[in-house]
Design a protein around this motif. Structure first.
Motif, PDB file in Angstrom:
ATOM      1  N   ASN A  95     -28.537  13.925   0.891  1.00  0.00           N
ATOM      2  CA  ASN A  95     -27.355  13.880   0.030  1.00  0.00           C
ATOM      3  C   ASN A  95     -26.717  12.503  -0.034  1.00  0.00           C
ATOM      4  O   ASN A  95     -25.623  12.335  -0.587  1.00  0.00           O
ATOM      5  CB  ASN A  95     -26.314  14.906   0.517  1.00  0.00           C
ATOM      6  N   GLY A  96     -27.388  11.486   0.542  1.00  0.00           N
ATOM      7  CA  GLY A  96     -26.865  10.124   0.522  1.00  0.00           C
ATOM      8  C   GLY A  96     -26.042   9.739   1.727  1.00  0.00           C
ATOM      9  O   GLY A  96     -25.630   8.574   1.854  1.00  0.00           O
ATOM     10  N   ASP A  97     -25.758  10.679   2.627  1.00  0.00           N
ATOM     11  CA  ASP A  97     -25.046  10.327   3.853  1.00  0.00           C
ATOM     12  C   ASP A  97     -25.836   9.278   4.632  1.00  0.00           C
ATOM     13  O   ASP A  97     -27.076   9.307   4.673  1.00  0.00           O
ATOM     14  CB  ASP A  97     -24.855  11.558   4.741  1.00  0.00           C
ATOM     15  N   VAL A  98     -25.103   8.357   5.264  1.00  0.00           N
ATOM     16  CA  VAL A  98     -25.724   7.279   6.040  1.00  0.00           C
ATOM     17  C   VAL A  98     -25.460   7.547   7.523  1.00  0.00           C
ATOM     18  O   VAL A  98     -24.303   7.579   7.964  1.00  0.00           O
ATOM     19  CB  VAL A  98     -25.158   5.907   5.627  1.00  0.00           C
ATOM     20  N   PHE A  99     -26.531   7.767   8.274  1.00  0.00           N
ATOM     21  CA  PHE A  99     -26.438   8.015   9.708  1.00  0.00           C
ATOM     22  C   PHE A  99     -26.847   6.743  10.451  1.00  0.00           C
ATOM     23  O   PHE A  99     -27.911   6.170  10.170  1.00  0.00           O
ATOM     24  CB  PHE A  99     -27.348   9.165  10.119  1.00  0.00           C
ATOM     25  N   VAL A 100     -26.016   6.315  11.384  1.00  0.00           N
ATOM     26  CA  VAL A 100     -26.254   5.056  12.103  1.00  0.00           C
ATOM     27  C   VAL A 100     -26.409   5.345  13.595  1.00  0.00           C
ATOM     28  O   VAL A 100     -25.489   5.882  14.230  1.00  0.00           O
ATOM     29  CB  VAL A 100     -25.099   4.062  11.882  1.00  0.00           C
ATOM     30  N   ALA A 101     -27.567   4.997  14.146  1.00  0.00           N
ATOM     31  CA  ALA A 101     -27.789   5.117  15.590  1.00  0.00           C
ATOM     32  C   ALA A 101     -27.234   3.864  16.265  1.00  0.00           C
ATOM     33  O   ALA A 101     -27.710   2.755  16.015  1.00  0.00           O
ATOM     34  CB  ALA A 101     -29.271   5.272  15.894  1.00  0.00           C
ATOM     35  N   GLU A 102     -26.213   4.055  17.091  1.00  0.00           N
ATOM     36  CA  GLU A 102     -25.620   2.960  17.849  1.00  0.00           C
ATOM     37  C   GLU A 102     -26.190   3.023  19.263  1.00  0.00           C
ATOM     38  O   GLU A 102     -25.859   3.912  20.049  1.00  0.00           O
ATOM     39  CB  GLU A 102     -24.094   3.086  17.852  1.00  0.00           C
ATOM     40  N   SER A 103     -27.058   2.073  19.556  1.00  0.00           N
ATOM     41  CA  SER A 103     -27.755   2.090  20.847  1.00  0.00           C
ATOM     42  C   SER A 103     -28.217   0.681  21.174  1.00  0.00           C
ATOM     43  O   SER A 103     -28.386  -0.155  20.281  1.00  0.00           O
ATOM     44  CB  SER A 103     -28.951   3.056  20.802  1.00  0.00           C
ATOM     45  N   GLY A 104     -28.424   0.419  22.463  1.00  0.00           N
ATOM     46  CA  GLY A 104     -28.793  -0.930  22.865  1.00  0.00           C
ATOM     47  C   GLY A 104     -29.596  -0.963  24.141  1.00  0.00           C
ATOM     48  O   GLY A 104     -29.753   0.046  24.838  1.00  0.00           O
ATOM     49  N   THR A 105     -30.111  -2.151  24.456  1.00  0.00           N
ATOM     50  CA  THR A 105     -30.982  -2.326  25.612  1.00  0.00           C
ATOM     51  C   THR A 105     -30.200  -2.265  26.922  1.00  0.00           C
ATOM     52  O   THR A 105     -30.592  -1.575  27.863  1.00  0.00           O
ATOM     53  CB  THR A 105     -31.711  -3.676  25.506  1.00  0.00           C
ATOM     54  N   LYS A 106     -29.098  -2.977  26.994  1.00  0.00           N
ATOM     55  CA  LYS A 106     -28.321  -3.041  28.236  1.00  0.00           C
ATOM     56  C   LYS A 106     -27.192  -2.016  28.212  1.00  0.00           C
ATOM     57  O   LYS A 106     -27.227  -1.007  28.896  1.00  0.00           O
ATOM     58  CB  LYS A 106     -27.790  -4.461  28.434  1.00  0.00           C
ATOM     59  N   LYS A 107     -26.189  -2.268  27.395  1.00  0.00           N
ATOM     60  CA  LYS A 107     -25.089  -1.323  27.239  1.00  0.00           C
ATOM     61  C   LYS A 107     -25.334  -0.532  25.960  1.00  0.00           C
ATOM     62  O   LYS A 107     -25.386  -1.106  24.875  1.00  0.00           O
ATOM     63  CB  LYS A 107     -23.754  -2.066  27.164  1.00  0.00           C
ATOM     64  N   SER A 108     -25.484   0.758  26.081  1.00  0.00           N
ATOM     65  CA  SER A 108     -25.834   1.572  24.926  1.00  0.00           C
ATOM     66  C   SER A 108     -24.746   2.602  24.630  1.00  0.00           C
ATOM     67  O   SER A 108     -24.419   3.426  25.493  1.00  0.00           O
ATOM     68  CB  SER A 108     -27.169   2.289  25.159  1.00  0.00           C
TER      69      SER A 108
END
Length: 418
Positions: A95-108
């Motif tokens: 439906n056009g929604d934008v999902f963003v995975a916020e994640s990282g190598t050290k502090k996630s």
């Protein structure tokens, strides 16, 4: 200097055959209508250790007010969303929604944020935490009323209703995966085939060049194929050191991936690449690179696999950390860009002069590369010791704009045609 000549020799039944060092590549090129041969004129590779291996990590300073990346003439760059925390990956819902995975190598942050552009003006009015308390999430997928998440340790799925803005139910782990990995190889991306009958899962290596032994690499450096319920696992392709971005070439059934290649052989070894992926194909890691160029650190091991290593299609620069890949399947950009591939290059750490830190573009025609890679979005490098941001994922939004995840600058950039 060792040369790999990639030269067109003939056209048979719509399939291009090439002359190169790899017999397996010729066989792969003639295997069917969806096979793809490279269009680069030639690739010159230096001998291993021609230059010393260098650790060169620039300071990541963020963007000053009013400062932003640069796109070619005829395009406009704006902020789609900012004040995120390590926005590593993006998925566009039906439906056009934008999902963003916020994640990282050290502090996630270990969460997924949902952005919704209600009035379709290119700026999301709604922003909510969609899912949290994850374990280094990256790949996302909506399929058969489920929301799938590729955590570093496994594939999870949650019941999902179209349009909902938060998942509160408990997910079910349907596939165990080896957690973590060398440097940033903790990422697990997801892609479904056209009819939703299969899911493809990318799993990077657990080392640079198997220095911890091959027992540590079981089910790694692969693209796995599974059923939507997590059963029926098969290795779709292997010997891919860190395949992350995946997409289907428009008009074909050919899977493509962006691969982050090995380190510590010198400034100009080994080039990262994008390549068509042959089912059952082996792409060299850790024993060889770019076909049958043997890695001296492997001391002749894996000779049987080296003999059938496939030469990848398009080199995109050594140590560029090419991670994102998407084909432009809309029509808002000029014709030149239609069906071509955008590549997000996170940027080098193992090169004396910085490389990557940009988005590249490779033109395609009829499902095959039709020109050399070129810069598309630049301006991330301030100096040899400082960068403002680092592009990772590239995604095509519902309105035909290009979204670029900048996990260092904590921004998602939006590129539109004037």
């Amino acid at each position: 200097m060792k040369k790999i000549h990639l030269v067109f020799t003939c056209l048979i039944a719509g399939t291009i055959l090439i002359s190169c060092d790899s017999k397996e590549k010729k066989e792969a090129a003639s295997s069917g209508p969806d096979s793809v041969a490279t269009v680069t004129d030639s690739l010159v590779l230096p001998a291993p250790f021609t230059t010393k291996s260098v650790t060169n990590r620039p300071d990541e300073v963020g963007w000053k007010d009013g400062q932003m990346p640069k796109a070619p003439e005829g395009f406009v760059v704006t902020k789609y969303a900012d004040k995120l925390e390590s926005p590593r990956w993006t998925y566009i819902g039906p439906n056009g929604d934008v999902f963003v995975a916020e994640s990282g190598t050290k502090k996630s942050p270990d969460r997924i944020t949902i952005l919704r552009d209600v009035n379709k003006d290119g700026i999301p009015e709604m922003r909510e935490v969609f899912l949290e308390k994850l374990n280094k999430p990256l790949g996302m997928l909506i399929l058969n009323n489920y929301f799938y998440v590729g955590n570093t340790d496994g594939l999870y799925r949650y019941p999902y209703k179209p349009g909902e803005t938060k998942i509160t139910g408990k997910g079910v782990k349907i596939l165990n995966l080896p957690a973590g990995g060398y440097n940033n190889h903790w990422t697990r991306n997801l892609l479904a085939n056209a009819d939703g009958s299969k899911i493809y899962v990318s799993v990077g290596s657990g080392s640079n060049v198997a220095e911890h032994g091959m027992d540590n690499e079981i089910r790694r450096a692969n693209i796995l194929e599974i059923n939507p319920d997590g059963t029926g696992e098969k290795v779709y392709a292997s010997g891919l050191r860190n395949p992350v971005g995946m997409d289907w070439a428009p008009g074909t059934k050919t899977l493509w991936t962006a691969v982050n290649e090995r380190d510590e052989l010198g400034d100009d070894l080994v080039p990262d690449f994008i390549t068509s992926v042959k089912q059952g194909g082996f792409y060299g890691w850790p024993y060889s690179y770019f076909g049958q160029n043997k890695d001296p650190r492997m001391k002749g091991e894996g000779a049987d696999l080296v003999a059938k290593a496939i030469v990848p299609d398009v080199p995109v620069g050594s140590h560029t950390a090419s991670l994102g890949l998407v084909f432009y399947n809309k029509t808002k950009f000029p014709t030149k860009y239609h069906n071509g591939a955008f590549i997000g290059q996170h940027g080098s750490w193992n090169r004396s002069k910085l490389a990557g830190y940009k988005v590249m573009f490779v033109p395609f025609k009829d499902g095959k590369p039709s020109g050399k890679p070129e810069d598309f979005l630049t301006g991330f490098i301030d100096s040899e010791s400082q960068v403002s941001g680092r592009p990772v994922d590239v995604t095509i939004a519902e309105d035909g704009s290009l979204l670029v995840n900048d996990d260092s600058g904590n921004v998602i950039w939006r590129v539109t045609a004037k």
